[in-house]
Design an enzyme around this catalytic site. Structure first.
Site, PDB file in Angstrom:
ATOM      1  N   CYS A  73       2.672  -7.128   6.597  1.00 15.33           N
ATOM      2  CA  CYS A  73       2.301  -7.241   5.191  1.00 15.33           C
ATOM      3  C   CYS A  73       2.975  -8.477   4.607  1.00 15.33           C
ATOM      4  CB  CYS A  73       2.766  -5.984   4.459  1.00 15.33           C
ATOM      5  SG  CYS A  73       2.495  -6.053   2.669  1.00 15.33           S
ATOM      6  N   CYS A 187      -2.987 -12.328   3.661  1.00 15.02           N
ATOM      7  CA  CYS A 187      -2.858 -10.887   3.412  1.00 15.02           C
ATOM      8  C   CYS A 187      -3.489 -10.234   4.630  1.00 15.02           C
ATOM      9  CB  CYS A 187      -3.609 -10.484   2.148  1.00 15.02           C
ATOM     10  SG  CYS A 187      -3.749  -8.696   1.928  1.00 15.02           S
TER      11      CYS A 187
END
Ligand code: DGL
Length: 259
Positions: A73, A187
């Site tokens: 992440c 992302c």
């Protein structure tokens, strides 16, 4: 004893990293943790996120005893990695925007970084641009919605094309005779939408997904390989404790996760 690798994300985006790590180390035992009770991390105050991920990591290490943790992440890695490394002795591999290879590979020297608003606002990301822009014009594009759109895709409820097209439109710059030729997917959720991003891009660009490089780093750090035979079945843990719907269950099975 097989090496245990824990792959962590706020939601299901980390599956795009997980699948590459599994390819690099098929023999390891995997636990995938989605902090869906706290999704999305975008929009959370920095202090809140540091506290949340630190506390959760302590519990996860206690329960699963991983040999290596992959923070799949960007929104978390660009903020909490130094805190995690100070606090825990387990090695961590982070996921941060692939600005260096993107700028090195761009021919037009126009690169966009597409991430959550939080990731593109972080000092960590700005420092990567200062260090590695390599003469490229780098545009930061923050999206509040795209990670949610990627989750919707996995839940079997894909959003309409125009909603995705609107989110990615600012990435495409055509100015001074030079067009953007490279877009960093900053992302881990976005590669889940790759086929749609490619179709909706106003002109062809290279979308840079750092997952294979992260997988190589994870494989290097996780000790000698025990062979190519798959380890025990991977587990998925949702911090909300929910059970996946039928559509999500089918999507997870495609990633080799049975629940
Ligand atoms: N998968 C996360 C990332 O790579 C973002 C999603 C979120 O906002 O929680 O940044």
């Amino acid at each position: 004893m097989a090496t245990t690798i824990l792959v962590f994300d706020s939601g299901l985006g980390g599956l795009t990293v997980f699948r590459e790590v599994v390819k690099a180390r098929p023999d390891a035992h995997y636990v995938y943790v989605a902090d869906d009770a706290f999704f999305p991390y975008n929009g959370r105050a920095e202090a809140e996120l540091v506290a949340r991920v630190g506390a959760l990591m302590g519990e996860l290490i206690e329960t699963h005893r991983p040999d290596l943790i992959v923070i799949a992440c960007n929104t978390a890695s660009t903020l909490v990695l130094p805190h995690l490394r100070t606090r825990f002795s387990v090695p961590f591999v982070g996921t941060v925007p692939a600005i260096k290879p993107a700028c090195a590979g761009s021919r037009t020297k126009r690169v966009s970084v597409l991430g959550t608003e939080a990731t593109v606002g972080r000092e960590y990301t700005h420092a990567l641009i200062r260090e590695f822009a390599n003469g490229s014009d780098v545009k930061l594009v923050g999206s509040a919605k795209l990670a949610g759109f990627a989750e919707a895709e996995l839940y079997g409820a894909p959003v309409a094309d125009d909603l995705i097209a609107q989110e990615i439109a600012p990435c495409f710059v055509d100015a001074g005779g030079r067009r953007t030729d490279t877009v960093v997917l900053a992302c881990t959720h976005y590669p889940l939408l790759l086929y749609r991003l490619e179709r909706l891009a106003p002109w062809p660009v290279t979308f840079v997904d750092p997952a294979p490089a992260i997988a190589r780093r994870a494989a290097d750090l996780s000790g000698p390989k025990a062979g190519d035979a798959p380890g025990s079945p991977a587990r998925i843990v949702f911090t909300s404790s929910r059970s996946p719907s039928a559509a999500l269950g089918a999507a997870l099975a495609r990633f080799g996760l049975g629940g």
